[in-house]
Design an enzyme around this catalytic site. Structure first.
Site, PDB file in Angstrom:
ATOM      1  N   ASP A 251       2.208 -32.497 -28.911  1.00 38.37           N
ATOM      2  CA  ASP A 251       1.754 -31.284 -28.256  1.00 38.37           C
ATOM      3  C   ASP A 251       0.254 -31.177 -28.558  1.00 38.37           C
ATOM      4  OD1 ASP A 251       3.328 -28.013 -27.857  1.00 38.37           O
ATOM      5  OD2 ASP A 251       1.493 -28.861 -27.017  1.00 38.37           O
TER       6      ASP A 251
HETATM    7  C1  GLC Z   1       0.694 -26.161 -25.216  1.00 41.46           C
HETATM    8  C2  GLC Z   1       2.198 -26.045 -25.175  1.00 41.46           C
HETATM    9  C3  GLC Z   1       2.873 -27.130 -24.390  1.00 41.46           C
HETATM   10  C4  GLC Z   1       1.961 -27.585 -23.264  1.00 41.46           C
HETATM   11  C5  GLC Z   1       0.743 -28.227 -23.889  1.00 41.46           C
HETATM   12  C6  GLC Z   1      -0.280 -28.693 -22.843  1.00 41.46           C
HETATM   13  O1  GLC Z   1       0.221 -25.801 -26.483  1.00 41.46           O
HETATM   14  O2  GLC Z   1       2.862 -25.945 -26.433  1.00 41.46           O
HETATM   15  O3  GLC Z   1       4.104 -26.597 -23.901  1.00 41.46           O
HETATM   16  O4  GLC Z   1       2.623 -28.511 -22.427  1.00 41.46           O
HETATM   17  O5  GLC Z   1       0.101 -27.369 -24.819  1.00 41.46           O
HETATM   18  O6  GLC Z   1      -0.848 -27.586 -22.220  1.00 41.46           O
END
Ligand code: GLC
Length: 723
Positions: A286
């Site tokens: 993430d």
């Molecule tokens: C965010 C979220 C995730 C998302 C990623 C990219 O922090 O936790 O669900 O896909 O970053 O934006």
């Protein structure tokens, strides 16, 4: 290029091509493929806005060999040009010309494209209990997303809605693992198998592996303590089903489970996800989550150590976002012999295989004419149908449906004349774009009601606030000449940790507004526009009708108008428990030693017609062994005057278990159309291992002989498993 997801021959072909290319690559080129950078690092103004910085983009692609980028916002035209320019640089200014993988969070439709179709958020959609609806919604999202050249969508969320405080509750498909499994797999299969001739193939992304939603405090990215038996029974199924559905990528959970940041847990990311569940796709971190092992979890001394831990845990790509340090540290770790080049090759091969599988080497560009596929009236109409099928009628004291020609309505509330509140977060901006950026041709609730009602029968008043005597006076005056007061209550949109709360009760200002409306003596209808079940006991007791809406999307206002005036018969049912108390939020699948004290139970939802369940029969009263299936059948009759759709929920109770069993668990669901007076016989097949077993702490299926019950609405039958 075929649209169906790759068959074995194509998979082998992609693997062979990946192998050949891998052999040509330098270590720098390999590590660049394992790195994903945010658009904000390569745009002129350092935001998501789609204007490339000519030097920054070349620094990322040509100097650092970065192979993937994410997260922008803008018009379809801007998206198309922006991505095309990036691909041009990757294909023609780098040594090997490896195409880029572009990712976005299109978690409720093409929600970062100005002209996109924004659907209700998933908690709302899950109340439809309709997999075919989810498949068509995913298909539309795939068509609109790929039309601008985006091949990777970081959706669906497969986390189960465990803690109602959790600020990402609205992103889940509700509290039941089987519903999350079925709707998640439906989304993934449809999304990944949708493409048109000459367009690129697409990948979904199961997220966030695993246990992200089960935080003790309910706050985002805070510790979860999940016994392995519970992990296997309530968290694994949606991810396991996603892998069976062929999901090509997964994203790791930013939180920590049982004392370990998931991003550094080899036990979870390799042991469970790859070895036990056989996931062979690309696992992405993430956002900035290697850095967060240090900054949020204090799980490593520094980022270099965190990089070692995370790569050894099993991640393939770092969503590094705005830093190239991952590249620096990983190269040092390889040079120091702490990470082998074979380990690097494992991840790079998966990434290259994915790019081949998606057809990016054949065609990395979207077609100009595909832009007309975005935001069509058909897509908007379907988004309205999804909202119509998902809204839940919780309470109705005979006041709904209303008559737009006979009755006079006064509307107010924070979402009454707002596009942002209807679309929710993750709409053009992370927490939802401001009104002026929202779609021009989208009706607010005020506009949708006004266009349906007789002249002079509808009035909207901005939300009066305590102390705003003039507006309160005007509200009371208008109420006198109205027949019904319609309120939108709930909570404004939020994203991730920005939505952390310490009190599940609805904000006092919303209660004040309700009491003001109630003091007029007129009937009050409440629409709950919210991301999670805020506590509303007094409002519930004193209102005349109550609907759970969630964030209903770009066509949500028209959907609500159709439901309020009876053009659509509401058919949604709660895919989660609506709690009555903040300190006692047990799910419906609670244990025998627990009590269930909801305001509204899982599966609750009213209709403008009525239904009767009868004649529940089992093909046997005893099942002999684990191979004999048993048929369950019953009749369902529409006993009212209106056509309707009934969500049928079939539960199974295992009366006794070595590991204590839930008092009931959902085994099947189906949505059934019925005309007034019509009866249909429905049949479901119980398979012992699939429907009567449960996992132990190692994930092995336990099947125990003994008595079970089938529970369908107010009917139940008992049977015995002789095993
Ligand atoms: C965010 C979220 C995730 C998302 C990623 C990219 O922090 O936790 O669900 O896909 O970053 O934006």
């Amino acid at each position: 290029m075929s649209c169906s997801s790759s068959n074995m021959h194509e998979k082998d072909d992609a693997m062979n091509k990946a192998d050949s290319l891998l052999n040509l690559m330098t270590l720098d080129e390999k590590i660049g493929q394992m790195t994903q950078i945010c658009f904000s690092t390569i745009t002129l103004d350092g935001t998501k806005n789609l204007e490339l910085h000519p030097d920054s983009i070349r620094k990322a692609i040509v100097h650092y060999n970065v192979g993937s980028f994410l997260s922008g916002t803008g018009s379809a035209r801007n998206w198309l040009d922006f991505i095309s320019e990036m691909q041009q640089i990757a294909l023609h200014e780098t040594r090997l010309g490896i195409p880029l993988l572009i990712g976005v969070d299109h978690i409720h439709g093409a929600n970062y494209i100005d002209e996109g179709t924004f659907f209700p958020h998933h908690l709302t959609i899950s109340c439809s209990f309709d997999t075919s609806l989810v498949k068509q919604y995913a298909r539309i999202t795939a068509i609109e997303t790929s039309s601008v050249g985006i091949s990777w969508n970081f959706a669906p969320v497969l986390d189960v809605g465990i803690n109602p405080y959790w600020p990402r509750y609205y992103e889940t498909f509700g509290e039941d693992p089987m519903v999350c499994s079925m709707l998640g797999a439906a989304y993934i299969e449809s999304y990944q198998n949708t493409c048109r001739d000459n367009s690129m193939k697409l990948t979904a992304c199961g997220k966030h592996f695993i246990g992200y939603s089960d935080t003790k405090s309910g706050w985002d990215r805070t510790p979860a303590e999940i016994p392995w038996q519970k992990l296997y029974e309530f968290h694994v199924p949606p991810f396991e089903n996603a892998i069976k559905a062929g999901v090509k990528t997964m994203m790791a959970n930013s939180g920590e489970v049982n004392g370990q940041p998931v991003h550094s847990s080899r036990e979870l990311l390799t042991g469970l996800l790859q070895n036990k569940l056989n996931f062979e796709g690309v696992l992405v971190t993430d956002i900035k989550d290697i850095q967060k092992i240090v900054e949020i979890h204090a799980g490593a001394q520094n980022e270099k150590e965190a990089t070692l831990l995370s790569v050894n845990a099993g991640i393939d790509m770092s969503m590094a976002c705005n830093s190239f340090d991952f590249i620096k540290y990983l190269k040092e770790l390889v040079k120091e012999g702490k990470i082998s080049e074979e380990r690097i090759n494992l991840s790079v091969k998966k990434i290259l295989r994915l790019k081949y599988d998606l057809g990016l080497f054949e065609n990395a560009y979207a077609e100009e004419q595909s832009l007309e596929m975005i935001g069509t009236s058909e897509h908007r109409k379907f988004a309205r149908k999804v909202a119509e099928e998902s809204v839940v009628l919780l309470k109705n004291e005979g006041i709904l449906p209303m008559d737009p020609y006979r009755q006079k309505i006064l509307l107010t509330g924070f979402a009454a004349h707002s596009k942002k509140m209807m679309n929710g977060a993750w709409t053009l901006e992370w927490e939802g774009a401001e009104e002026k950026r929202q779609p021009g041709n989208m009706p607010t609730l005020t506009e949708a009601l006004e266009e349906k009602m007789a002249d002079g029968h509808f009035h909207y008043i901005p939300v009066p606030e305590p102390g705003d005597e003039a507006l309160i006076k005007s509200f009371n005056a208008r109420a006198k000449s109205s027949d019904v007061i319609l309120l939108t209550l709930g909570e404004k949109p939020y994203s991730e940790f920005k939505g952390n709360i310490t009190n599940l009760k609805i904000d006092p200002q919303h209660e004040w507004l309700f009491n003001l409306a109630k003091s007029t003596g007129k009937p009050v209808i409440v629409l709950l526009i919210e991301g999670r079940p805020r506590l509303i006991n007094d409002i519930n007791r004193n209102c005349d009708a109550l609907l759970f809406v969630g964030y209903p999307g770009i066509s949500g206002a028209r959907a609500l108008a159709n439901i309020l005036f009876g053009e659509v018969n509401p058919s949604g049912k709660l895919s989660f428990t609506y709690p009555a108390s903040a300190n006692h939020c047990t799910p419906y699948y609670r244990k025998h030693s627990e009590k269930y004290t909801p305001l509204y139970p899982f599966g609750h939802g009213l209709s403008y017609t009525s239904y009767k369940y009868s004649n529940l029969k089992l093909s046997d009263s005893i099942i002999h062994g684990d191979k004999q299936n048993m048929a369950v059948s019953f009749n369902l009759t529409n006993t009212g005057e209106k056509p309707g759709k009934e969500v049928v929920l079939i539960y199974i109770q295992d009366e006794v278990g070595k590991i204590t069993r839930p008092v009931r668990k959902l085994a099947f669901f189906r949505k059934v159309d019925l005309q007034p007076g019509e009866t249909k016989e429905l049949t479901f097949m119980i398979e012992p291992v699939k429907n009567l077993s449960y996992p132990d702490e190692s994930g092995n299926k336990i099947l125990e002989g003994g008595y079970f019950r089938i529970i369908v609405n107010d009917l139940e039958r008992r049977f015995y498993l002789d095993y």
